[in-house]
Design a protein around this motif. Sequence first.
Motif, PDB file in Angstrom:
ATOM      1  N   MET A 174       0.842  -1.212   0.000  1.00  0.00           N
ATOM      2  CA  MET A 174       0.000   0.000   0.000  1.00  0.00           C
ATOM      3  C   MET A 174       0.874   1.257   0.000  1.00  0.00           C
ATOM      4  O   MET A 174       1.942   1.291   0.600  1.00  0.00           O
ATOM      5  N   LYS A 199      -7.793   6.124   3.523  1.00  0.00           N
ATOM      6  CA  LYS A 199      -8.660   5.119   4.143  1.00  0.00           C
ATOM      7  C   LYS A 199      -9.403   5.689   5.346  1.00  0.00           C
ATOM      8  O   LYS A 199     -10.561   5.385   5.559  1.00  0.00           O
ATOM      9  N   TRP A 200      -8.753   6.570   6.102  1.00  0.00           N
ATOM     10  CA  TRP A 200      -9.469   7.143   7.252  1.00  0.00           C
ATOM     11  C   TRP A 200     -10.514   8.146   6.808  1.00  0.00           C
ATOM     12  O   TRP A 200     -11.529   8.316   7.471  1.00  0.00           O
ATOM     13  N   LEU A 226     -17.754   6.366  11.249  1.00  0.00           N
ATOM     14  CA  LEU A 226     -17.443   6.012  12.634  1.00  0.00           C
ATOM     15  C   LEU A 226     -17.740   7.176  13.576  1.00  0.00           C
ATOM     16  O   LEU A 226     -18.295   6.980  14.659  1.00  0.00           O
ATOM     17  N   GLU A 238     -19.645 -14.330  13.328  1.00  0.00           N
ATOM     18  CA  GLU A 238     -18.232 -14.518  13.047  1.00  0.00           C
ATOM     19  C   GLU A 238     -17.919 -15.999  12.828  1.00  0.00           C
ATOM     20  O   GLU A 238     -17.233 -16.378  11.895  1.00  0.00           O
ATOM     21  N   PHE A 298      -8.754  -1.759   2.367  1.00  0.00           N
ATOM     22  CA  PHE A 298      -7.571  -1.277   3.078  1.00  0.00           C
ATOM     23  C   PHE A 298      -7.368  -2.051   4.362  1.00  0.00           C
ATOM     24  O   PHE A 298      -8.302  -2.634   4.911  1.00  0.00           O
ATOM     25  N   ARG A 299      -6.128  -2.020   4.817  1.00  0.00           N
ATOM     26  CA  ARG A 299      -5.814  -2.642   6.097  1.00  0.00           C
ATOM     27  C   ARG A 299      -6.088  -1.601   7.175  1.00  0.00           C
ATOM     28  O   ARG A 299      -5.373  -0.590   7.248  1.00  0.00           O
ATOM     29  N   ILE A 300      -7.110  -1.799   7.958  1.00  0.00           N
ATOM     30  CA  ILE A 300      -7.468  -0.816   8.992  1.00  0.00           C
ATOM     31  C   ILE A 300      -7.295  -1.453  10.357  1.00  0.00           C
ATOM     32  O   ILE A 300      -7.764  -2.576  10.589  1.00  0.00           O
ATOM     33  N   ALA A 301      -6.604  -0.738  11.220  1.00  0.00           N
ATOM     34  CA  ALA A 301      -6.345  -1.285  12.554  1.00  0.00           C
ATOM     35  C   ALA A 301      -7.656  -1.588  13.265  1.00  0.00           C
ATOM     36  O   ALA A 301      -8.538  -0.731  13.329  1.00  0.00           O
ATOM     37  N   LYS A 344     -12.007  -5.642  12.361  1.00  0.00           N
ATOM     38  CA  LYS A 344     -13.072  -6.558  12.755  1.00  0.00           C
ATOM     39  C   LYS A 344     -13.889  -5.982  13.913  1.00  0.00           C
ATOM     40  O   LYS A 344     -15.116  -6.039  13.908  1.00  0.00           O
ATOM     41  N   TRP A 388     -14.218  -2.808  14.687  1.00  0.00           N
ATOM     42  CA  TRP A 388     -15.011  -1.673  14.197  1.00  0.00           C
ATOM     43  C   TRP A 388     -16.277  -2.175  13.520  1.00  0.00           C
ATOM     44  O   TRP A 388     -17.361  -1.651  13.751  1.00  0.00           O
TER      45      TRP A 388
END
Lengths: 292, 287
Positions: free
Chosen positions: A1, A9-10, A17, A283, B109-112, B115, B117
């Motif tokens: 990346m 991404k944020w 969120l 899950e 994307f790799r998001i911290a 799962k 969230w």
Amino acid sequence: MHARDGSLKWSLVGPTLILLIAFNVFPLLYNIFLSFTNAELVGEGARNVGGANYARIFSDPIWQAALRRTALFVLCAVGVELLLGFSLALALKKDFKGKHVVLTTLLVPMMLSPAVMGLYWNFVLNGNYGILNQALSALGLGEPQWLTDRDLKFWSILLVDIWMWTPFMMLIALAGLSAIPNSIYEAAEIDRASRWQVFRHVTLPMCAPLLGLAVLFRATDALKQFDLVMATTGPNDASTQTLSTLLYQSTFREGKIGLGSAWACTVLVVVLALATVFTRYVERMRKTQEAT
Amino acid sequence: MKLLRWLVITLGFLFAALPLVWMGMSSLKHQADTINPHPKFVPSLSAVAEPESHTFEVTGEAYAGLAVLHAGAQASFWEHLWNSVIIGVLSTLASVLLGTCCAYGFSRFRIAGAKDWLFFILSTRFMPPLAVVVPVLMMYRKLDLQGTHLGLVLLYTVFNLSLAVWLMKGFLDEIPRAFEEAALVDGYSRASAFLRVVLPEARTGMAVTAVFCLISAWNEYGFAMTLNSSGAVTVPAYFAGLQGNIEGMPWPQVAAGALVFVVPIVLFTILVRDHLLRGVTFGTIKQ
């Protein structure tokens, strides 16, 4: 990346969120704060009252009755809907002419507004001019007072809930049934398994994971039961009061925000416990789905 | 066995359909025919003389009556329907927009803590509206959002985000990454690859998500009643307010209004039939 993906991404997930935290986590924390005060809907100057609200809730018979009633409602609604929905799914498994139309019609009730349909069901269930009683008395079955008889009201609301949500169970059960490969049934036939054995050892266990999910979905929903009770008997009826309507009654009709908040917090503990079970379940299901 | 099967199907079908058929029939009656102790189920185009017959005169009176202002209500049915439309459509657009972006972030994307969230997002749906409504109400009073369209639009947007994110994540996960990677090689930026390559591929998913968001906003009652009792009242809150009407319940109009209110939902249900399972289970079950 790439490095610049970090800010991208944020900015993609951030707004969602932030909104969810602002409208869920913040009110929750504020609710906890309010639950230790004697805040009222009108007027200022709430005082800290310590655990008084909680003490009152756990000793008040009205609260306890509502808790038991809601538990009974969840149990009966989920149980009956599962049974009826699964039976319908079994009956609808095979193809026939017009299946599309029948299936779509069966699914309609669950998409409708509970508040609006609840109001309309008052008309159907009316003791004097409701069509249900007119039909029953024509058959010589008497005229029960569905929504005014103290012992019957609760079950009438349950009936409307069953009307609305049986399709949900049916839909999920159908998905479970159609996922069972035909070869398994053929193998069972070769083994001369009886119909009951096939059902007990093939159909049921293979549908179980999906049915479990359906039960959890419905249980968390039925636990919040509010719209139908409001539309049929109102929030302050001693024989139909559920957790949510009692919460509404004490917060908005009586204006006791502090007490209502304490109650909301205890309800939340139950809901969060169920939600945790639910998310774990999802899950686990995903993992087994990915494994196959 | 075959007999039993057809019995179950027939009974289930009648149980689901008859209340709705009766609703349609009642919407075409005069008020007196709806509260007559003799059931009226045979439509007729001319006036009916004998009160004990099962025939009723068909009339469009109830539909015309939807424009009438009832005692205790602030506006006619049509104005409340308009509120429902504005609030439903705007909140749906916002939910799908935000939800798609968020789902794309989690999908690619790799998001911290991704799962955690995602499960946090799902768990917001389990919250009983009544448990969070008081702080929201207090906040809305401060911001002057109580009884406004904007207030409910905002709330429903957030309320539907969990649905939008989970549904869209399912749909986006199904789009091969190779599409964007090819676009990136062709010199597209990440953002324009998302806009020009991924979004067109995801349009079915977005349409399905929009339908489910719209239905859930359209049907919502708890927030609508507690926050918007004085302005921008939506149809479910308006209908509930009719109860205990001193003029007696205007049943033909209730039936007519309910029918007008549910017809779009029925059409949408038919439209998204193939994705219904996904929609009602938040994408946790895919077929």
